[in-house]
Scaffold this motif. Sequence first.
Motif, mmCIF file in Angstrom:
data_model
loop_
_atom_site.group_PDB
_atom_site.id
_atom_site.type_symbol
_atom_site.label_atom_id
_atom_site.label_comp_id
_atom_site.label_asym_id
_atom_site.label_seq_id
_atom_site.Cartn_x
_atom_site.Cartn_y
_atom_site.Cartn_z
ATOM 1 N N ALA A 57 0.998 -1.163 -0.056
ATOM 2 C CA ALA A 57 0.122 0.134 -0.106
ATOM 3 C C ALA A 57 0.915 1.234 -0.141
ATOM 4 N N LEU A 58 0.345 2.457 -0.758
ATOM 5 C CA LEU A 58 1.086 3.366 -0.568
ATOM 6 C C LEU A 58 0.448 4.394 0.611
ATOM 7 N N VAL A 59 1.084 5.061 1.011
ATOM 8 C CA VAL A 59 0.507 6.185 1.975
ATOM 9 C C VAL A 59 0.705 7.534 1.743
ATOM 10 N N ILE A 60 -0.468 8.276 1.564
ATOM 11 C CA ILE A 60 -0.228 9.585 0.787
ATOM 12 C C ILE A 60 -0.823 10.601 1.990
ATOM 13 N N ARG A 61 0.168 11.710 1.854
ATOM 14 C CA ARG A 61 -0.357 12.936 2.562
ATOM 15 C C ARG A 61 0.115 14.301 1.922
ATOM 16 N N ASP A 62 -1.106 14.908 1.662
ATOM 17 C CA ASP A 62 -0.771 16.061 0.850
ATOM 18 C C ASP A 62 -0.092 15.866 -0.481
ATOM 19 N N GLY A 63 -0.411 14.810 -1.134
ATOM 20 C CA GLY A 63 0.204 14.584 -2.628
ATOM 21 C C GLY A 63 1.502 13.940 -2.554
ATOM 22 N N GLY A 64 2.067 13.861 -1.368
ATOM 23 C CA GLY A 64 3.321 13.054 -1.124
ATOM 24 C C GLY A 64 3.307 11.846 -0.587
ATOM 25 N N LEU A 65 4.227 11.105 -0.981
ATOM 26 C CA LEU A 65 4.280 9.506 -0.383
ATOM 27 C C LEU A 65 4.923 9.662 0.822
ATOM 28 N N LEU A 66 4.696 9.035 1.972
ATOM 29 C CA LEU A 66 5.211 8.707 3.248
ATOM 30 C C LEU A 66 5.786 7.515 3.440
ATOM 31 N N THR A 67 6.977 7.353 4.031
ATOM 32 C CA THR A 67 7.580 6.153 4.459
ATOM 33 C C THR A 67 7.203 5.703 5.722
ATOM 34 N N HIS A 68 7.488 4.426 6.136
ATOM 35 C CA HIS A 68 6.923 3.818 6.914
ATOM 36 C C HIS A 68 7.377 4.189 8.570
ATOM 37 N N ASP A 69 8.520 4.894 8.368
ATOM 38 C CA ASP A 69 8.966 5.329 9.757
ATOM 39 C C ASP A 69 8.550 6.785 10.057
ATOM 40 N N LEU A 70 8.104 7.533 9.168
ATOM 41 C CA LEU A 70 7.281 8.847 9.412
ATOM 42 C C LEU A 70 6.482 8.945 10.500
ATOM 43 N N ASN A 71 6.475 10.134 11.202
ATOM 44 C CA ASN A 71 5.368 10.116 12.217
ATOM 45 C C ASN A 71 4.157 10.919 11.516
ATOM 46 N N LEU A 72 2.921 10.460 12.056
ATOM 47 C CA LEU A 72 1.887 11.238 11.707
ATOM 48 C C LEU A 72 1.298 12.262 12.675
ATOM 49 N N LYS A 73 0.734 13.175 12.000
ATOM 50 C CA LYS A 73 0.561 14.494 12.855
ATOM 51 C C LYS A 73 -1.044 14.444 13.028
ATOM 52 N N ASP A 74 -1.347 15.133 14.133
ATOM 53 C CA ASP A 74 -2.903 15.353 14.496
ATOM 54 C C ASP A 74 -3.645 16.146 13.434
ATOM 55 N N GLY A 75 -4.711 15.660 13.143
ATOM 56 C CA GLY A 75 -5.501 16.312 12.013
ATOM 57 C C GLY A 75 -5.262 15.844 10.576
ATOM 58 N N ASP A 76 -4.103 14.899 10.474
ATOM 59 C CA ASP A 76 -3.651 14.535 9.054
ATOM 60 C C ASP A 76 -4.745 13.970 8.318
ATOM 61 N N HIS A 77 -4.749 14.330 6.971
ATOM 62 C CA HIS A 77 -5.787 13.487 5.971
ATOM 63 C C HIS A 77 -4.880 12.589 5.266
ATOM 64 N N ILE A 78 -4.953 11.307 5.416
ATOM 65 C CA ILE A 78 -3.957 10.214 4.842
ATOM 66 C C ILE A 78 -4.913 9.529 3.721
ATOM 67 N N THR A 79 -4.517 9.331 2.451
ATOM 68 C CA THR A 79 -4.954 8.281 1.740
ATOM 69 C C THR A 79 -3.901 6.815 1.839
ATOM 70 N N VAL A 80 -4.686 5.766 1.836
ATOM 71 C CA VAL A 80 -3.962 4.280 1.927
ATOM 72 C C VAL A 80 -4.515 3.887 0.500
ATOM 73 N N ARG A 81 -3.346 3.830 -0.318
ATOM 74 C CA ARG A 81 -3.881 2.997 -1.757
ATOM 75 C C ARG A 81 -3.192 1.812 -1.949
ATOM 76 N N ASP A 82 -3.916 0.717 -2.172
ATOM 77 C CA ASP A 82 -3.452 -0.592 -2.471
ATOM 78 C C ASP A 82 -2.789 -0.663 -3.746
ATOM 79 N N VAL A 83 -1.681 -1.251 -3.983
ATOM 80 C CA VAL A 83 -0.850 -1.584 -5.163
ATOM 81 C C VAL A 83 -0.887 -2.982 -5.427
ATOM 82 N N GLY A 84 -0.785 -3.389 -6.572
ATOM 83 C CA GLY A 84 -0.522 -4.861 -6.802
ATOM 84 C C GLY A 84 -1.577 -5.389 -7.521
ATOM 85 N N SER A 85 -1.348 -6.640 -8.290
ATOM 86 C CA SER A 85 -2.463 -7.099 -8.695
ATOM 87 C C SER A 85 -3.445 -7.809 -7.851
#
Length: 87
Positions: A57-85
Motif C-alpha cells: 500500500a502507498l500512504v499519501i499525505r498532501d500529495g506526497g508519499l510517506l515512508t513507514h518510519d514517518l510520524n503522523l500529525k494530529d489532524g492529518d488527512h491520509i490516503t492508503v492506496r492498495d497497490v499490486g495485482s
Amino acid sequence: MRCAGGYRHRPSPETTNHNPTRMITVRIEPENREFTMDRPGTVAQLLLKVGRKPGRALVIRDGGLLTHDLNLKDGDHITVRDVGSRG
C-alpha cells in the motif's frame, strides 16, 4: 484497576470521548472508504491498524508519499492506496 473505596470502572473504547486533536482522517482506496481514527504514531502503525502490509500500500499525505518510519500529525488527512495485482 483499584482505587480508594473499591474498583474504578474503566470505560469501554466506544464510550470514551476522543480528543479531536489526536485524530486523523483516513481514506482507503480503491474501496473509497473514509473514516476518522485515533492517530497512530507512525505510518507503519497506521498500516497495521487498517490491516495493510507494508509494500502492498502507498500512504499519501498532501500529495506526497510517506515512508513507514514517518510520524503522523494530529489532524492529518491520509490516503492508503492498495497497490499490486488482484488477479
